[in-house]
Design an enzyme around this catalytic site. Structure first.
Site, PDB file in Angstrom:
ATOM      1  N   HIS A  24       1.537  -5.313 -18.169  1.00  0.00           N
ATOM      2  CA  HIS A  24       2.296  -4.828 -17.013  1.00  0.00           C
ATOM      3  C   HIS A  24       2.108  -5.763 -15.813  1.00  0.00           C
ATOM      4  O   HIS A  24       3.068  -6.255 -15.235  1.00  0.00           O
ATOM      5  CB  HIS A  24       1.825  -3.408 -16.671  1.00  0.00           C
ATOM      6  CG  HIS A  24       2.550  -2.777 -15.526  1.00  0.00           C
ATOM      7  ND1 HIS A  24       3.605  -1.910 -15.699  1.00  0.00           N
ATOM      8  CD2 HIS A  24       2.383  -2.894 -14.186  1.00  0.00           C
ATOM      9  CE1 HIS A  24       4.056  -1.521 -14.512  1.00  0.00           C
ATOM     10  NE2 HIS A  24       3.326  -2.096 -13.573  1.00  0.00           N
ATOM     11  N   GLU A  25       0.844  -6.014 -15.475  1.00  0.00           N
ATOM     12  CA  GLU A  25       0.569  -6.839 -14.288  1.00  0.00           C
ATOM     13  C   GLU A  25       0.997  -8.285 -14.519  1.00  0.00           C
ATOM     14  O   GLU A  25       1.400  -8.974 -13.576  1.00  0.00           O
ATOM     15  CB  GLU A  25      -0.904  -6.751 -13.897  1.00  0.00           C
ATOM     16  CG  GLU A  25      -1.442  -5.339 -13.634  1.00  0.00           C
ATOM     17  CD  GLU A  25      -0.611  -4.503 -12.668  1.00  0.00           C
ATOM     18  OE1 GLU A  25       0.118  -5.088 -11.839  1.00  0.00           O
ATOM     19  OE2 GLU A  25      -0.682  -3.253 -12.753  1.00  0.00           O
ATOM     20  N   HIS A  80       4.519  -8.590 -13.463  1.00  0.00           N
ATOM     21  CA  HIS A  80       4.598  -8.811 -12.002  1.00  0.00           C
ATOM     22  C   HIS A  80       4.222 -10.259 -11.671  1.00  0.00           C
ATOM     23  O   HIS A  80       4.859 -10.918 -10.856  1.00  0.00           O
ATOM     24  CB  HIS A  80       3.625  -7.878 -11.269  1.00  0.00           C
ATOM     25  CG  HIS A  80       4.079  -6.448 -11.174  1.00  0.00           C
ATOM     26  ND1 HIS A  80       5.265  -6.079 -10.604  1.00  0.00           N
ATOM     27  CD2 HIS A  80       3.464  -5.291 -11.551  1.00  0.00           C
ATOM     28  CE1 HIS A  80       5.390  -4.743 -10.632  1.00  0.00           C
ATOM     29  NE2 HIS A  80       4.308  -4.242 -11.210  1.00  0.00           N
ATOM     30  N   GLU A  98       9.209  -4.072 -10.446  1.00  0.00           N
ATOM     31  CA  GLU A  98       8.750  -3.173 -11.502  1.00  0.00           C
ATOM     32  C   GLU A  98       9.524  -3.394 -12.801  1.00  0.00           C
ATOM     33  O   GLU A  98       8.994  -3.135 -13.888  1.00  0.00           O
ATOM     34  CB  GLU A  98       8.873  -1.720 -11.022  1.00  0.00           C
ATOM     35  CG  GLU A  98       8.221  -0.683 -11.915  1.00  0.00           C
ATOM     36  CD  GLU A  98       6.687  -0.665 -11.817  1.00  0.00           C
ATOM     37  OE1 GLU A  98       6.115  -1.404 -10.990  1.00  0.00           O
ATOM     38  OE2 GLU A  98       6.060   0.088 -12.587  1.00  0.00           O
TER      39      GLU A  98
END
Lengths: 497, 497
Positions: free
Chosen positions: B265-266, B269, B295
């Site tokens: 997820h990160e 980003h 996101e």
């Protein structure tokens, strides 16, 4: 203190400290965490902070506020925090406003390039690669000297930047005394049979070193709720705020002493920072007083305490717990293993007894450069000549000679002598502390270091920059610093039988 | 662009970005490193940065520069970076100057106290402890709404802060479509027999998790020379400069998926941040466009990629290398284990299929607070009523209900909807990318993710804030975002047989 000009100076001083602490984090993070491609942008951020703080502090209205306060008899009354703050602000303001901002900017830009070039030159052991940068830095430092002015020798203007009030003449005299009596100690210490039962092929796990070091740092008083220890290529300590002190060390799996004495040293710095008065944080009276006093605190815990028999009496069982191969060692053997002397090329690896000779070489070199105009091209030969004279060693390559230290590449001329002042201060203060308070030595036997720490807290940490460095040490110890205590300390450690 | 006013705006924009990145480091360090006693001073430093940047940007001369540029036909010509920058500066300047600086200061101070109070209230599950702070924060946000103005609903002014151009009406409509078709999928997915061969009592060593996660992050394109992964209580990603992207995750020794999906997820980003145009860093066109688009990038790599059978085809052998107890699993079993649905109280632990329902509850609550004046005292009961309606669950305590999220304690009303926009954008963009470029899916089979990354680089990362968020997504995908692709994605993942 009701004077509005004084209030403005306090607010400005605190704001500049806040910014300087942010810059400290930028720098700490660069050493400890940052990935390599971040360097260029980080340098831009650092430059913003130097520019901004210089601009804020050299604003003419700051000079007006200082003059207003100097005309207020309630403030200049000696013995108050306000008078000490004002003395320091005046000194800094006069120094900083003497420097044209173009010189400050050019100096910073030159250092950035010089640092890169030095690292490469050291890697290749090629002085000629670094020489043009060094030439330029020395030129800029000479301009700086002219801007600042000096009473006696040009080099004094550089010394004063790192150790307020120190001069070429004074350091020459201190070093002459020290050298005269140190040489025979070095001769005798280096003649001893090498003894090293620690570096014996055993593997010292990093996890165990981390745990052991932390236990010791905590025992001597470091507050881990207000600081931490990380890993970095070059060990250092940096204060990021009244409750945030960061230490670093490095680990060798072949020898736990490298990280341990690194931690003891940096913890000494850290205890000083953690001992400053929080209520006046950001003002000179809440700031450490000089590099030579700061270094006394690191050397105290690293050497006077950490290499003593009393210390190992306490800690050898814990060392053996973490590193079972040490179980068979006696306290005497471990102590002796921590006090081995050898003539060598590299300052940062030098033992306590030869260390100051390395500093003397650098002091003489810098003094020659700035007072007598030693040419850059002649530096390597001159360095090697002095190393031969001081140590009897033939320097094999400049990487092991005049290229070894980072300081010149950062324009840090005048910095080195503070290391030896630190050694002298450490021994002088330690002797005085034990004489003044007999419970200090008694405590050591039970692993209780609070007596020594409290003495330092009261006499050295809490005053901050209330006194000038020399006055502070003299008031604390009851006599001005000289080489005697340090020589006695070295004799007791390094001369056996 | 020769216009001097434009040059000044660029320089200011870059300076403010530099300061904002320094503040980012202060905040990252606080989460990752800082010891607890450092908090108060760090808060002072953060406050200095908010005050300073607000002051610099709202200076009336900034407004003059913007007006000057708006009168320059060469600049406002659509299609140039300059025009896009100017559009964004105008929007930010008008928003920020509408807020009296007392409101900004009071808001920051209230948040600091509210955050403390919320943490305590959540710990004790005692809403009444947090209620007065929440009351005050909502009051300040309502003042903010009045200052900023709105066309339709008051809540629109808050939504616009996090997702430029979004409105209550539009999100209500999108969520209505989504909810209608999502509910049957949730019903069916949650009716499946639970299947979890990963959390089976085995111990997943943190060292192995770190190595496995890093291998994957590198494989999907994260540049570790321009960033790093650390441990923090709350996983996050923060960009500290054009070449310095920091990710965090947290580790459970009972289940490697927690840290892995956190890292995926990160990393999503982080790939966005690393993909921005370095040459215009500090200008709006070099900055990410919105939270809802940010996101989308994290959800894309975490869910669309990381929970797919193609992904595990590639990575299951590596997982089994690091965690031998997984050796007996088939790709199908592992994929199924990564796509389990369950109705639950806590948003941050929710699976992909129920996640948006949690967001809808929050959107409806915030909309009621700001558009219809739901009273603070009625929040817990209203929350629980909506949870019952949405999930059929009886909330057992407020810590598992309206006190669970940090956002309100930071005054972040209007933030939650961007999470669901991120989910919709992720599926919409992923579908378009695969349709436009068939090599993307083909690459996955060989563990080559560069096709997908390059598509995102070109269509989403490199434009920065050149377009408004909705326009950017529509131009990239060829059609405006809606719920269809996301629903199709969820059906294919969660409905078996």
């Amino acid at each position: 203190m009701e004077n509005p000009a004084y209030q403005k100076l306090v607010a400005l001083s605190e704001e500049l400290q806040l910014l300087s602490d942010v810059a400290g984090l930028l720098s700490w993070d660069q050493e400890v965490n940052m990935a390599k491609k971040g360097v260029a942008y980080r340098a831009k951020q650092m430059a913003w902070f130097s520019g901004e703080t210089h601009k804020k502090f050299t604003d003419p209205q700051v000079g007006d506020w200082i003059s207003e306060c100097e005309a207020d008899s309630a403030i200049i009354e000696p013995g108050s925090d306000a008078a000490a703050n004002l003395r320091e602000w005046r000194h800094s303001y006069d120094s900083e406003t003497k420097l044209p901002s173009e010189l400050v900017t050019e100096f910073a830009a030159t250092c950035a390039l010089a640092h890169e070039s030095w690292a490469e030159a050291r890697g290749k052991s090629d002085f000629s690669h670094f020489a043009p940068h060094l030439e330029k830095l020395i030129g800029l430092c000479k301009q700086r000297v002219e801007c600042c002015g000096y009473d006696d020798k040009p080099y004094d203007a550089l010394l004063d930047k790192y150790e307020r009030g120190s001069t070429t003449a004074e350091i020459t005299s201190v070093f002459a005394d020290l050298k005269r009596d140190l040489i025979p100690i070095v001769d005798e210490a280096c003649a001893q049979e090498p003894f090293d039962p620690v570096k014996n092929g055993a593997e010292y796990s990093i996890a165990s070193q981390v745990a052991f070091n932390r236990e010791i740092a905590e025992a001597i008083g470091f507050d881990f709720d207000a600081g931490r220890i990380d890993t970095a290529v070059h060990p250092f300590c940096t204060g990021l705020g009244p409750m945030d002190t960061r230490l670093t060390t490095r680990y060798m799996t072949s020898d736990f002493r490298s990280s341990l004495f690194g931690v003891l040293h940096e913890t000494g710095h850290g205890l000083y920072d953690q001992g400053l008065r929080e209520a006046v944080y950001g003002q000179p009276v809440g700031d450490s007083v000089s590099l030579g006093v700061h270094e006394s605190q690191s050397r105290l815990w690293e050497n006077q305490v950490g290499r003593s028999a009393e210390f190992w009496e306490q800690w050898l069982p814990r060392a053996a717990h973490y590193f079972p191969n040490l179980s068979s060692l006696s306290v005497e053997e471990m102590t002796r293993a921590c006090n081995q002397a050898e003539r060598s090329f590299i300052r940062v690896e030098a033992d306590e007894v030869t260390y100051d000779l390395h500093i003397m070489v650098r002091f003489e070199m810098e003094s020659a450069i700035f007072n007598d105009d030693l040419a850059v091209a002649d530096i390597p030969a001159e360095w090697n000549r002095r190393m031969k004279e001081m140590f009897g060693l033939d320097v094999d390559k400049d990487a092991n000679g005049c290229l070894q230290d980072i300081h010149w590449s950062m324009g840090g001329f005048g910095y080195f002598p503070t290391y030896s002042l630190g050694n002298l201060n450490a021994s002088h203060l330690f002797k005085a502390a034990k004489e003044q308070d007999s419970s200090i030595e008694a405590g050591f036997k039970n692993g209780d270091y609070s007596g020594l720490l409290n003495w330092m807290r009261e006499k050295i940490h809490q005053p901050g920059s209330f006194y000038l460095p020399k006055d502070l040490v003299e008031r604390a110890a009851g006599s001005p610093v000289n080489a005697e205590a340090h020589l006695a300390h070295l004799r007791s450690r390094y001369i056996f039988g």
